[in-house]
Design a protein around this motif. Sequence first.
Motif, PDB file in Angstrom:
ATOM      1  N   LEU A  38       0.824  -1.210   0.000  1.00 26.91           N
ATOM      2  CA  LEU A  38       0.000   0.000   0.000  1.00 26.91           C
ATOM      3  C   LEU A  38       0.857   1.258   0.000  1.00 26.91           C
ATOM      4  O   LEU A  38       0.636   2.167  -0.808  1.00 26.91           O
ATOM      5  CB  LEU A  38      -0.929  -0.015   1.216  1.00 26.91           C
ATOM      6  N   ILE A  39       1.821   1.325   0.874  1.00 28.14           N
ATOM      7  CA  ILE A  39       2.678   2.516   0.956  1.00 28.14           C
ATOM      8  C   ILE A  39       3.563   2.614  -0.272  1.00 28.14           C
ATOM      9  O   ILE A  39       3.758   3.703  -0.830  1.00 28.14           O
ATOM     10  CB  ILE A  39       3.524   2.490   2.250  1.00 28.14           C
ATOM     11  N   GLY A  40       4.096   1.496  -0.727  1.00 27.36           N
ATOM     12  CA  GLY A  40       4.968   1.518  -1.906  1.00 27.36           C
ATOM     13  C   GLY A  40       4.256   1.979  -3.156  1.00 27.36           C
ATOM     14  O   GLY A  40       4.810   2.729  -3.967  1.00 27.36           O
ATOM     15  N   VAL A  41       3.019   1.564  -3.334  1.00 28.53           N
ATOM     16  CA  VAL A  41       2.255   1.939  -4.529  1.00 28.53           C
ATOM     17  C   VAL A  41       1.787   3.387  -4.465  1.00 28.53           C
ATOM     18  O   VAL A  41       1.816   4.106  -5.468  1.00 28.53           O
ATOM     19  CB  VAL A  41       1.041   0.982  -4.713  1.00 28.53           C
ATOM     20  N   ASN A  42       1.378   3.844  -3.287  1.00 29.91           N
ATOM     21  CA  ASN A  42       0.778   5.169  -3.166  1.00 29.91           C
ATOM     22  C   ASN A  42       1.740   6.288  -2.799  1.00 29.91           C
ATOM     23  O   ASN A  42       1.338   7.442  -2.795  1.00 29.91           O
ATOM     24  CB  ASN A  42      -0.364   5.132  -2.143  1.00 29.91           C
ATOM     25  N   SER A  43       2.967   5.996  -2.462  1.00 29.50           N
ATOM     26  CA  SER A  43       3.883   7.069  -2.080  1.00 29.50           C
ATOM     27  C   SER A  43       4.516   7.668  -3.328  1.00 29.50           C
ATOM     28  O   SER A  43       4.793   6.985  -4.312  1.00 29.50           O
ATOM     29  CB  SER A  43       4.956   6.562  -1.126  1.00 29.50           C
ATOM     30  N   GLY A  44       4.754   8.951  -3.255  1.00 26.18           N
ATOM     31  CA  GLY A  44       5.351   9.636  -4.392  1.00 26.18           C
ATOM     32  C   GLY A  44       6.851   9.441  -4.485  1.00 26.18           C
ATOM     33  O   GLY A  44       7.457   9.671  -5.532  1.00 26.18           O
TER      34      GLY A  44
END
Length: 117
Positions: free
Chosen positions: A54-60
């Motif tokens: 989740l964090i890897g996909v959504n972080s810029g």
Amino acid sequence: MKRYDIEPYDEQKSRYDFEKEEAYLRAKKKLDKLVGFYWHLAVYIVVNIFLIILIGVNSGSGFWHFGTFATPLFWGIGLFFHFLGVFGPDFMFGKDWEKRKIQEYMDKDREEHRKFE
């Protein structure tokens, strides 16, 4: 009127039953700790896989940054202490590790001194 047979009190049998029950309760307590640790480990794996994705996909800033792995890192430290609480510090080295190492060093020292004799 019915007659009842009264058995004499057997102290040895009573003590054996008590010791058996105590051993069962200790074993049950250890098993509960073990099951608790395995549940903790399973939740750790599932939640952290979800969070990393989740964090890897959504972080810029991409997949590889500290925010992605902060939760698994700090939770992993807690999991490690839970592991030590369940299995104890003797898990890695064993209970007689120190004695065995001392004996091993003494045996090596004895062999080295025999070479020079």
